[in-house]
Design a protein around this motif. Structure first.
Motif, PDB file in Angstrom:
ATOM      1  N   UNK A   1      -4.522 -40.988  14.233  1.00 52.33           N
ATOM      2  CA  UNK A   1      -3.238 -41.679  14.055  1.00 52.33           C
ATOM      3  C   UNK A   1      -3.416 -43.191  14.063  1.00 52.33           C
ATOM      4  N   UNK A   2      -4.241 -43.714  14.948  1.00 56.84           N
ATOM      5  CA  UNK A   2      -4.433 -45.163  15.029  1.00 56.84           C
ATOM      6  C   UNK A   2      -4.959 -45.717  13.707  1.00 56.84           C
ATOM      7  N   UNK A   3      -5.870 -45.006  13.062  1.00 58.25           N
ATOM      8  CA  UNK A   3      -6.404 -45.437  11.764  1.00 58.25           C
ATOM      9  C   UNK A   3      -5.323 -45.371  10.690  1.00 58.25           C
ATOM     10  N   UNK A   4      -4.543 -44.295  10.701  1.00 57.56           N
ATOM     11  CA  UNK A   4      -3.464 -44.169   9.720  1.00 57.56           C
ATOM     12  C   UNK A   4      -2.479 -45.329   9.854  1.00 57.56           C
ATOM     13  N   UNK A   5      -2.148 -45.692  11.071  1.00 56.16           N
ATOM     14  CA  UNK A   5      -1.215 -46.807  11.296  1.00 56.16           C
ATOM     15  C   UNK A   5      -1.827 -48.119  10.807  1.00 56.16           C
TER      16      UNK A   5
ATOM     17  N   UNK B   1      -9.184 -48.621   4.128  1.00 57.96           N
ATOM     18  CA  UNK B   1      -9.849 -47.324   4.275  1.00 57.96           C
ATOM     19  C   UNK B   1     -11.359 -47.521   4.276  1.00 57.96           C
ATOM     20  N   UNK B   2     -11.852 -48.303   3.325  1.00 56.98           N
ATOM     21  CA  UNK B   2     -13.296 -48.541   3.239  1.00 56.98           C
ATOM     22  C   UNK B   2     -13.807 -49.324   4.443  1.00 56.98           C
ATOM     23  N   UNK B   3     -13.017 -50.313   4.907  1.00 61.53           N
ATOM     24  CA  UNK B   3     -13.426 -51.117   6.070  1.00 61.53           C
ATOM     25  C   UNK B   3     -13.612 -50.260   7.313  1.00 61.53           C
ATOM     26  N   UNK B   4     -12.678 -49.333   7.546  1.00 59.28           N
ATOM     27  CA  UNK B   4     -12.739 -48.564   8.790  1.00 59.28           C
ATOM     28  C   UNK B   4     -13.390 -47.196   8.604  1.00 59.28           C
TER      29      UNK B   4
ATOM     30  N   UNK C   1      -0.145 -50.355   7.943  1.00 57.09           N
ATOM     31  CA  UNK C   1       0.227 -51.754   8.194  1.00 57.09           C
ATOM     32  C   UNK C   1      -0.347 -52.676   7.125  1.00 57.09           C
ATOM     33  N   UNK C   2      -1.569 -52.410   6.663  1.00 59.26           N
ATOM     34  CA  UNK C   2      -2.163 -53.216   5.593  1.00 59.26           C
ATOM     35  C   UNK C   2      -1.361 -53.065   4.300  1.00 59.26           C
ATOM     36  N   UNK C   3      -0.925 -51.853   4.024  1.00 60.26           N
ATOM     37  CA  UNK C   3      -0.098 -51.613   2.829  1.00 60.26           C
ATOM     38  C   UNK C   3       1.240 -52.322   2.944  1.00 60.26           C
ATOM     39  N   UNK C   4       1.875 -52.197   4.098  1.00 54.05           N
ATOM     40  CA  UNK C   4       3.173 -52.831   4.310  1.00 54.05           C
ATOM     41  C   UNK C   4       3.060 -54.349   4.198  1.00 54.05           C
ATOM     42  N   UNK C   5       2.014 -54.908   4.767  1.00 54.56           N
ATOM     43  CA  UNK C   5       1.801 -56.350   4.692  1.00 54.56           C
ATOM     44  C   UNK C   5       1.724 -56.794   3.226  1.00 54.56           C
ATOM     45  N   UNK C   6       1.004 -56.048   2.421  1.00 52.30           N
ATOM     46  CA  UNK C   6       0.875 -56.394   1.004  1.00 52.30           C
ATOM     47  C   UNK C   6       2.232 -56.295   0.300  1.00 52.30           C
TER      48      UNK C   6
END
Length: 137
Positions: free
Chosen positions: A120-124, A20-23, A128-133
């Motif tokens: 939507x693209x940002x939400x995805x 979130x902070x990165x984007x 994806x970062x959460x899922x990866x973790x």
């Protein structure tokens, strides 16, 4: 991983908050377990109040529908094969636009993550970062 532990959920929230902070897209982040119960939630960087319920709805929908929430948008439009599906859902209506992803362990779906706040693209990207973790746990 057969269930989502609170430790794994908190680590996923941290990964999502970092993205979130990165984007630069204030967002709400939600994780549900295999029963659709909220395991962890965070409203990051002054995200809009509307994002709270939407993120939780996306996480639940990804679990219940066993696929990314964005996969359903076209099918639920008037004239679509599943028109009206988004108004159903049990605990809450299904959210059928991008930002919700199922959490899998092998072939089983053991939960869902949901993000709301940006396009939507940002939400995805955040989901994806959460899922990866979660998959690292």
């Amino acid at each position: 991983m057969s269930t989502i532990s609170h430790e794994a959920a908190f680590a996923a929230l941290q990964a999502g908050a970092q993205k979130v902070r990165e984007i630069g897209e204030p967002s709400s982040l939600a994780i549900v377990d295999s029963g659709g119960n909220l395991v962890a939630f965070m409203r990051v960087d002054d995200a809009s109040l509307s994002t709270v319920e939407i993120a939780q709805g996306k996480a639940y929908s990804a679990l219940a529908l066993r696929s990314p929430t964005g996969n359903w948008l076209e099918a639920v439009q008037p004239g679509g094969a599943l028109y009206g599906l988004d108004a159903l859902g049990g605990k809450r209506p299904f959210v059928v636009f991008g930002g919700g992803l199922p959490v899998r362990s092998g072939k089983s779906v053991i939960g869902g993550v949901g993000v709301s706040g940006g396009p939507v693209e940002a939400d995805i990207t955040i989901a994806e970062a959460m899922l990866h973790e979660l998959q690292q746990s």
